[in-house]
Design an enzyme around this catalytic site. Structure first.
Site, PDB file in Angstrom:
ATOM      1  N   TYR A  56       0.832  -1.198   0.000  1.00 30.77           N
ATOM      2  CA  TYR A  56       0.000   0.000   0.000  1.00 30.77           C
ATOM      3  C   TYR A  56       0.874   1.258   0.000  1.00 30.77           C
ATOM      4  O   TYR A  56       1.548   1.569   0.991  1.00 30.77           O
ATOM      5  CB  TYR A  56      -0.937   0.022   1.207  1.00 30.77           C
ATOM      6  CG  TYR A  56      -1.895  -1.139   1.274  1.00 30.77           C
ATOM      7  CD1 TYR A  56      -2.296  -1.813   0.119  1.00 30.77           C
ATOM      8  CD2 TYR A  56      -2.408  -1.583   2.486  1.00 30.77           C
ATOM      9  CE1 TYR A  56      -3.184  -2.882   0.180  1.00 30.77           C
ATOM     10  CE2 TYR A  56      -3.296  -2.647   2.552  1.00 30.77           C
ATOM     11  CZ  TYR A  56      -3.670  -3.288   1.395  1.00 30.77           C
ATOM     12  OH  TYR A  56      -4.542  -4.359   1.457  1.00 30.77           O
ATOM     13  N   HIS A 120      -0.241 -12.034   0.914  1.00 30.92           N
ATOM     14  CA  HIS A 120      -1.036 -11.035   0.198  1.00 30.92           C
ATOM     15  C   HIS A 120      -1.406 -11.472  -1.220  1.00 30.92           C
ATOM     16  O   HIS A 120      -0.531 -11.773  -2.023  1.00 30.92           O
ATOM     17  CB  HIS A 120      -0.222  -9.732   0.137  1.00 30.92           C
ATOM     18  CG  HIS A 120      -1.023  -8.505  -0.150  1.00 30.92           C
ATOM     19  ND1 HIS A 120      -0.480  -7.247  -0.063  1.00 30.92           N
ATOM     20  CD2 HIS A 120      -2.314  -8.335  -0.521  1.00 30.92           C
ATOM     21  CE1 HIS A 120      -1.408  -6.354  -0.377  1.00 30.92           C
ATOM     22  NE2 HIS A 120      -2.522  -6.992  -0.664  1.00 30.92           N
TER      23      HIS A 120
END
Length: 316
Positions: A56, A120
Site C-alpha cells: 500500500y 497477500h
C-alpha cells in the site's frame, strides 16, 4: 464499538476495522497530520483492528501508520500486515523475502509483534512457493512468538477456501466479494468460521463500484456491472441517499450474520470515520434497499472472474 473474536481463542476486535491503504496515498494524497488524526479518532471510537501492507503506497502506508501509532500502548490495537506482494505485478513468497519483509514492516510500524501476518493476494503468486516456503515460515514465526496468527488474502474464493482448509491458517481476508452486488463470500465465511478460521471482508464498496462517482477506469468489472451500479446510484439519488452509504450500511450490518468477523474500510480522515460509524449504527431503510437490490439483481454475484471486464488489477 461492538467487538468480536478472531477465531476461537484470539483477541477481541472491532467489527469495523481501519484499512490502512488510504494512509499510503493510494486514492489521494494524505498528510502525516491527517493520518495521525484518523488513527487517533479510530482508536477513540473503539476501533482496535488495523490492517495495512507493504504494497500500500509502496511502504508509505506502513510508515505513516507507524508514526501515527507512536506512543499508543501496544495493547490498544490489533495489527495486521502482509507479506508477499511488493508491487502491482510483483510477488515473492520465498522464505528469505518473507523474513525480510516482516523485519522491514516491524521497523516501519515501530512494533516488535504483529498480531496477524497475512500472505497477500495469494492467487497471483507462486502457489508452490506459498505452500512450501511462506506458510511454513509463518508457522515458525508464530511458534517463536513473533506473530500471533497466520492469514491469507485475495479475491479468488475457491483458492482462499482451499488453502485455508488444507494449510489450516487462522484468518482469511477477501475483497469485493461481500457487498450489495456480490455476496459470494457469505457461504465461504460461514464454512470457514465453523472450522475456526476468522474471515474479514475488505472493499465493501467494490473498489469504487458502489459509489455515486462510479468505478475508476482500471476497475476490472464488466460494463454490465458498471451500468447496473450506475442505475442503483441514480435510484438512491432519487430517494435522497448516497449509494456508497447504503452499501456500507448493508455490508457492516449484515456481516456478523454471514460469518464475517470484521469489515475493513479505508479511512484517511476523521470525517470518513464518522460516516462509517453512522453507516454501522443507522438502520437501513427497507425501501431504499429494495430499490438498490432491484437495480443490481441482473448482475448479482457477477464478479470479474465470472464476467471479465475491460480494466485490470492484481496482476491482470
Amino acid at each position: 464499538m461492538h467487538k468480536t473474536r478472531i477465531g476461537r481463542d484470539g483477541p477481541n476486535v472491532s467489527v469495523l476495522a481501519l484499512g490502512g491503504a488510504s494512509l499510503g496515498g493510494v486514492y489521494q494524497d494524505v498528510s502525516q497530520g491527517e493520518a495521525d488524526a484518523v488513527v487517533q479518532a479510530a482508536l477513540d471510537a473503539g476501533i482496535n483492528l488495523i490492517d495495512v501492507a507493504p504494497y500500500y503506497g509502496l511502504t508509505r502506508a506502513e510508515t505513516a501508520l507507524g508514526a501515527a501509532l507512536k506512543g499508543v500502548p501496544r495493547s490498544d490495537f490489533v495489527l495486521m500486515t502482509k507479506v508477499g506482494r511488493y508491487g502491482d505485478k510483483t510477488w515473492n513468497f520465498s522464505r528469505e523475502a518473507t523474513l525480510r519483509s516482516l523485519d522491514e514492516s516491524r521497523a516501519r510500524l515501530g512494533v516488535d509483534y504483529i498480531d496477524v501476518l497475512q500472505c497477500h493476494d495469494i492467487e497471483h503468486g507462486d502457489r508452490r512457493q506459498l505452500i512450501e516456503e511462506a506458510l511454513p515460515t509463518l508457522r515458525d514465526l508464530k511458534g517463536q512468538g513473533a506473530i500471533g496468527r497466520i492469514g491469507i488474502t485475495g479475491y479468488d474464493l475457491s483458492v482462499l477456501e482451499d488453502v485455508a482448509t488444507t494449510e489450516q491458517v487462522d484468518t482469511v481476508m477477501a475483497y469485493c466479494t461481500y457487498s450489495l452486488q456480490d455476496r459470494r463470500l457469505a457461504g465461504v465465511a460461514q464454512r470457514l468460521g465453523r472450522s475456526g478460521v476468522a474471515v474479514f471482508n475488505a472493499s465493501p464498496l467494490g473498489m469504487g463500484l458502489l459509489t455515486s462517482k462510479g468505478p475508476p477506469d482500471w476497475h476490472p468489472g464488466h460494463p454490465s456491472v458498471w451500468a447496473a451500479a450506475a442505475e442503483a446510484a441514480r435510484r438512491c439519488e432519487a430517494l435522497g441517499v448516497d449509494l456508497s452509504f447504503v452499501a456500507l450500511q448493508f455490508a457492516l450490518q449484515t456481516a456478523a450474520a454471514n460469518g464475517i468477523v470484521s469489515t475493513v474500510v479505508g479511512m484517511s480522515k476523521p470525517s470518513n470515520l464518522d460516516r462509517n460509524i453512522e453507516a454501522l449504527t443507522t438502520p437501513i431503510d427497507p425501501a431504499v434497499l429494495t430499490a438498490v437490490e432491484a437495480a443490481l439483481a441482473p448482475v448479482r454475484d457477477k464478479g470479474w472472474d465470472v464476467l471479465p471486464g475491460g480494466g485490470g488489477k492484481a496482476g491482470k
